[in-house]
Design a protein around this motif. Structure first.
Motif, PDB file in Angstrom:
ATOM      1  N   TYR A 160      -7.073   4.623   1.692  1.00  0.00           N
ATOM      2  CA  TYR A 160      -6.998   3.171   1.907  1.00  0.00           C
ATOM      3  C   TYR A 160      -5.850   2.809   2.839  1.00  0.00           C
ATOM      4  O   TYR A 160      -5.974   1.895   3.665  1.00  0.00           O
ATOM      5  CB  TYR A 160      -6.825   2.455   0.562  1.00  0.00           C
ATOM      6  CG  TYR A 160      -7.984   1.584   0.220  1.00  0.00           C
ATOM      7  CD1 TYR A 160      -9.114   2.111  -0.362  1.00  0.00           C
ATOM      8  CD2 TYR A 160      -7.966   0.221   0.497  1.00  0.00           C
ATOM      9  CE1 TYR A 160     -10.189   1.330  -0.669  1.00  0.00           C
ATOM     10  CE2 TYR A 160      -9.042  -0.573   0.193  1.00  0.00           C
ATOM     11  CZ  TYR A 160     -10.147  -0.017  -0.385  1.00  0.00           C
ATOM     12  OH  TYR A 160     -11.219  -0.798  -0.665  1.00  0.00           O
ATOM     13  N   THR A 187      -8.022   7.958  -3.138  1.00  0.00           N
ATOM     14  CA  THR A 187      -8.439   6.628  -2.716  1.00  0.00           C
ATOM     15  C   THR A 187      -7.269   5.840  -2.132  1.00  0.00           C
ATOM     16  O   THR A 187      -7.392   5.231  -1.075  1.00  0.00           O
ATOM     17  CB  THR A 187      -9.032   5.867  -3.914  1.00  0.00           C
ATOM     18  OG1 THR A 187     -10.010   6.679  -4.506  1.00  0.00           O
ATOM     19  CG2 THR A 187      -9.642   4.568  -3.483  1.00  0.00           C
ATOM     20  N   SER A 188      -6.116   5.878  -2.834  1.00  0.00           N
ATOM     21  CA  SER A 188      -5.001   5.073  -2.351  1.00  0.00           C
ATOM     22  C   SER A 188      -4.533   5.580  -0.997  1.00  0.00           C
ATOM     23  O   SER A 188      -4.224   4.789  -0.103  1.00  0.00           O
ATOM     24  CB  SER A 188      -3.862   5.090  -3.362  1.00  0.00           C
ATOM     25  OG  SER A 188      -3.429   6.401  -3.574  1.00  0.00           O
ATOM     26  N   GLU A 211     -10.532  -2.133  -3.678  1.00  0.00           N
ATOM     27  CA  GLU A 211      -9.681  -0.996  -4.043  1.00  0.00           C
ATOM     28  C   GLU A 211      -9.402  -0.997  -5.547  1.00  0.00           C
ATOM     29  O   GLU A 211      -9.557   0.025  -6.221  1.00  0.00           O
ATOM     30  CB  GLU A 211      -8.364  -1.046  -3.264  1.00  0.00           C
ATOM     31  CG  GLU A 211      -7.468   0.138  -3.573  1.00  0.00           C
ATOM     32  CD  GLU A 211      -6.154   0.104  -2.830  1.00  0.00           C
ATOM     33  OE1 GLU A 211      -5.746  -0.975  -2.380  1.00  0.00           O
ATOM     34  OE2 GLU A 211      -5.534   1.161  -2.712  1.00  0.00           O
ATOM     35  N   GLN A 241       0.819  -1.208   0.000  1.00  0.00           N
ATOM     36  CA  GLN A 241       0.000   0.000   0.000  1.00  0.00           C
ATOM     37  C   GLN A 241       0.853   1.259   0.000  1.00  0.00           C
ATOM     38  O   GLN A 241       0.529   2.238  -0.663  1.00  0.00           O
ATOM     39  CB  GLN A 241      -0.968  -0.039   1.191  1.00  0.00           C
ATOM     40  CG  GLN A 241      -2.100   0.961   1.115  1.00  0.00           C
ATOM     41  CD  GLN A 241      -3.006   0.754  -0.089  1.00  0.00           C
ATOM     42  OE1 GLN A 241      -3.221  -0.382  -0.531  1.00  0.00           O
ATOM     43  NE2 GLN A 241      -3.508   1.825  -0.657  1.00  0.00           N
ATOM     44  N   PHE A 271     -11.198  -6.551   0.630  1.00  0.00           N
ATOM     45  CA  PHE A 271     -10.936  -5.126   0.800  1.00  0.00           C
ATOM     46  C   PHE A 271     -10.015  -4.616  -0.315  1.00  0.00           C
ATOM     47  O   PHE A 271     -10.273  -3.578  -0.918  1.00  0.00           O
ATOM     48  CB  PHE A 271     -10.296  -4.924   2.175  1.00  0.00           C
ATOM     49  CG  PHE A 271     -10.417  -3.549   2.715  1.00  0.00           C
ATOM     50  CD1 PHE A 271     -11.655  -2.974   2.906  1.00  0.00           C
ATOM     51  CD2 PHE A 271      -9.291  -2.831   3.057  1.00  0.00           C
ATOM     52  CE1 PHE A 271     -11.771  -1.702   3.418  1.00  0.00           C
ATOM     53  CE2 PHE A 271      -9.403  -1.560   3.573  1.00  0.00           C
ATOM     54  CZ  PHE A 271     -10.638  -0.998   3.747  1.00  0.00           C
ATOM     55  N   SER A 304     -14.750   9.559   6.713  1.00  0.00           N
ATOM     56  CA  SER A 304     -13.984   8.387   7.136  1.00  0.00           C
ATOM     57  C   SER A 304     -13.643   8.490   8.612  1.00  0.00           C
ATOM     58  O   SER A 304     -13.815   7.533   9.367  1.00  0.00           O
ATOM     59  CB  SER A 304     -12.688   8.264   6.345  1.00  0.00           C
ATOM     60  OG  SER A 304     -12.943   8.311   4.986  1.00  0.00           O
ATOM     61  N   VAL A 306     -15.224   2.963   4.213  1.00  0.00           N
ATOM     62  CA  VAL A 306     -14.815   2.908   2.811  1.00  0.00           C
ATOM     63  C   VAL A 306     -16.025   3.102   1.905  1.00  0.00           C
ATOM     64  O   VAL A 306     -15.935   3.752   0.863  1.00  0.00           O
ATOM     65  CB  VAL A 306     -14.049   1.604   2.502  1.00  0.00           C
ATOM     66  CG1 VAL A 306     -14.929   0.419   2.378  1.00  0.00           C
ATOM     67  CG2 VAL A 306     -13.273   1.742   1.214  1.00  0.00           C
TER      68      VAL A 306
END
Lengths: 118, 531
Positions: free
Chosen positions: B84, B80-81, B109, B32, B105, B330, B237
């Motif tokens: 995440y 998003t990344s 993504e 990630q 999950f 979030s 998410v």
């Protein structure tokens, strides 16, 4: 002029499926109506841009014009996805029915399984 | 190169699913981190050299299945990344962090990235179908009765919504012989009869409205996002990132049809009523997760309003609000999970004294609440300032103020949890990593507000001049509205019976589908009267 051809029939079948989704409370019938909707879409796709006297685009022969292969290719994918969707829907429904014995959509939060904690 | 964005998370997720848990965790974090770095490098490259196109199989652009990254989509990918990464850190010590969970999950993504990057209508359909499946499995992760019911509703409603998109794409293909969004957009002005686009537009916009959960179609959202037994990360998410894919497709489809169809005035009102309705429903909730889910409805309404105002500043303000909403919503969902674990209840009236009992979580919640209500110096104030700057019309400004007052009103109810005295109970096991992650996300809400001018310039290339006098005026309006909100809430709305009754009304499955059909017909009628 002939009004009964693939595209019109596809649109009609799609909306018949939608109608089934609107009026049927049973979950199994929901899944069936979903499949009906999908077949309407598939019928629509495979008849668009279709002209008679075309041949499948296989090989190098050029006696006649090629039929458009894209809709058919798309629909193979869509059918596969449709099968997956139906299978997953049925799995969810079967689990829910076997565990909790519920076969119909309901408005009652208790019946759905809310614990009334708050 | 863009294919990596979609493929890599799915591959790594599969590998992590196969290997042992002790090895999977380092792999996930290593992946990630490098993924965020890669997204950032691609972002810089798009910023410097313009859009990137990635065509599969070496076919010509327009005919190939292609992934396409311009400044908007690569920004969504970066957002998003990054978020995440925060989610993975948050969940690392949780009991649900096992192989099944992180496989799903990470697959999600990749699918969200696919939705952001894909330029092909059929691919968008495939990604939205598959992500619907993944999301519904994530909702049902605990196999509780209510979760399965909610997951089923979510699943069927969204599958039916997506089939509209497939049908619309078929009609587009019939007219143009193309499926690529950019190619169709280029061919659109050559269309001789704009009426031919009414049906495909209505079909496709039903799908995205359903995914965005605008006014009549939001019934599935609180069920899916507020499922009691779903882990907080999943709710976060869904509410923070996944709903944004719907908003993004809304932007893309409207751009595609822009040469022939202009629905901005229609969607301005749809967005406004969504926002108001979301607030009214949120005020009637007792469950904190349901409250946050309805609040998402109202914020998405605000984003749609910003996108439909027909001004460049408001448009980018709405895009910035997408990012800001991802941050603070979030944070709120993550903290709500921690709060529920500590207090063992989700009832908003029973949770009190958060600052004293869980200082870090309380601070994170406070930052996020200040952000979402648009307090001065916080990120919400910048994006709301940009949206409000898009108009000079007094009426529209009034409507925007009504939306903001509603947001403040509902969060006055929510932030009552922060103060007061909690019931004496044994404090639970502290979750340091999770609380710290939530706190960092909350602090980022502050920093993205403080450096709002720089960040909007950096991300979107928009030169935003925050007029100090006007900003101070807006801040004063905020303080005034806050006071009014507190007074109004304490005086009238606290435990209001009518609001609670409105809050508990919900549509059955058949009702949701009927409303969807009604929405479809409304758009058809509206368009045929306009065109």
């Amino acid at each position: 002029m002939n009004f009964i051809f693939g595209e019109v029939a596809g649109i009609l079948i799609f909306f018949i499926g939608l109608c089934g989704l609107m009026i049927k409370k049973s979950i199994v019938k929901t899944i069936m109506a979903l499949t009906v909707m999908e077949s309407g879409i598939i019928l629509f796709y495979i008849t668009i841009n279709y002209t008679p006297d075309t041949i499948p685009p296989i090989g190098q022969a050029q006696e006649a014009a090629f039929a458009d292969p894209v809709p058919a290719a798309l629909m193979i994918t869509a059918i596969v996805i449709g099968i997956g969707i139906t299978a997953i829907g049925l799995t969810m429904f079967m689990h829910y029915k076997q565990e909790h014995g519920i076969t119909h959509w309901t408005r009652d939060r208790n019946q759905q399984g809310s614990e009334r904690k708050c | 190169m863009l294919g990596i964005f979609v493929l890599a998370p799915i591959l790594i997720g599969t590998i992590a699913y196969i290997i042992r848990d002790t090895w999977a965790k380092p792999l996930l974090f290593l992946f990630q981190f490098s993924y965020v770095a890669f997204a950032f490098s691609q972002f810089l490259s798009v910023k410097a050299n313009g859009p990137i196109i990635w065509n599969t199989g070496g076919y010509t652009d327009g005919l190939a299945l292609s992934l396409f990254a311009d400044s908007l989509s690569i920004f969504m990918v970066l957002m998003t990344s990054f978020i995440y990464l925060a989610f993975l850190i948050f969940a690392v010590n949780a009991d649900y962090f096992h192989s099944k969970f992180y496989f799903m999950f990470l697959v999600l993504e990749g699918l969200i990235m696919g939705l952001f990057l894909s330029s092909d209508l059929f691919n968008i359909f495939v990604f939205s179908e598959v992500s619907t499946v993944v999301v519904s499995i994530l909702i049902m992760l605990n196999k509780e009765k209510q979760a399965i019911y909610d997951g089923m509703i979510y699943f069927f409603v969204n599958v039916i919504g997506s089939s509209f998109l497939l049908f619309g794409a078929g009609m587009i293909y019939r007219t143009f012989g193309l499926l690529d969004i950019r190619a169709v957009s280029a061919a659109m002005p050559m269309l001789e009869e704009p009426q031919a686009m009414i049906l495909p537009y209505a079909m496709m916009i039903v799908t995205v409205s359903n995914k965005t959960a605008v006014m009549p179609l939001f019934s599935w959202l609180p069920k899916a996002h507020g499922t009691p037994s779903a882990p907080p990360v999943i709710s976060a998410v869904l509410s923070g990132l996944y709903i944004k894919s719907g908003v993004y497709l809304f932007i893309r489809f409207n751009q595609m049809f822009a040469p022939v169809i202009d629905m901005q005035s229609f969607f301005f009102w749809v967005g406004f009523f969504t926002s108001v309705m979301g607030v009214i429903m949120a005020l009637g909730q007792r469950d904190i997760k349901l409250f946050l889910a309805y609040s998402t409805v109202s914020q998405v309404g605000l984003i749609v309003v910003g996108l439909s105002m027909g001004s460049n500043v408001a448009y980018w303000g709405a895009v910035y609000h997408i990012f800001n909403h991802a941050l603070f919503k979030s944070t709120l969902f993550l903290t709500s999970g921690l709060i529920e674990k500590e207090y063992k209840t989700r009832n908003i009236h029973e949770i009190r004294g958060l600052f004293r009992r869980m200082p870090w979580v309380g601070a994170a919640t406070a930052f996020a609440v200040l952000g979402i209500t648009g307090a001065p110096f916080f990120n919400g104030s910048i994006s709301k300032y940009m949206i409000a700057n898009g108009t000079k019309d007094a009426g529209i400004t009034l409507l925007l103020n009504i939306i903001n007052l509603g947001t403040i009103l509902s969060y006055v109810k929510y932030s009552a949890m922060l103060f007061g005295k909690s019931r004496e109970e044994q404090p639970g096991k502290p979750e340091r990593i999770a609380a710290a992650t939530a706190f960092v996300l909350g602090v980022i809400s502050l920093f993205t507000g403080l450096f709002g001018e720089f960040l909007t310039e950096f991300f979107f290339g928009i030169e935003l001049q925050v007029d100090t006098a006007e900003y101070i005026k807006k801040s004063l309006v905020y303080v005034f509205m806050l006071v009014a909100g507190v007074a109004f809430y304490k005086g009238l709305l606290k435990r209001d019976r009518i609001l609670e009754r409105i809050g508990t009304t919900e549509l059955t499955f058949n009702g949701i589908i009927t409303v969807m059909t009604g929405y479809f017909i409304t758009i058809l009628v509206f368009l045929s009267s306009v065109l």
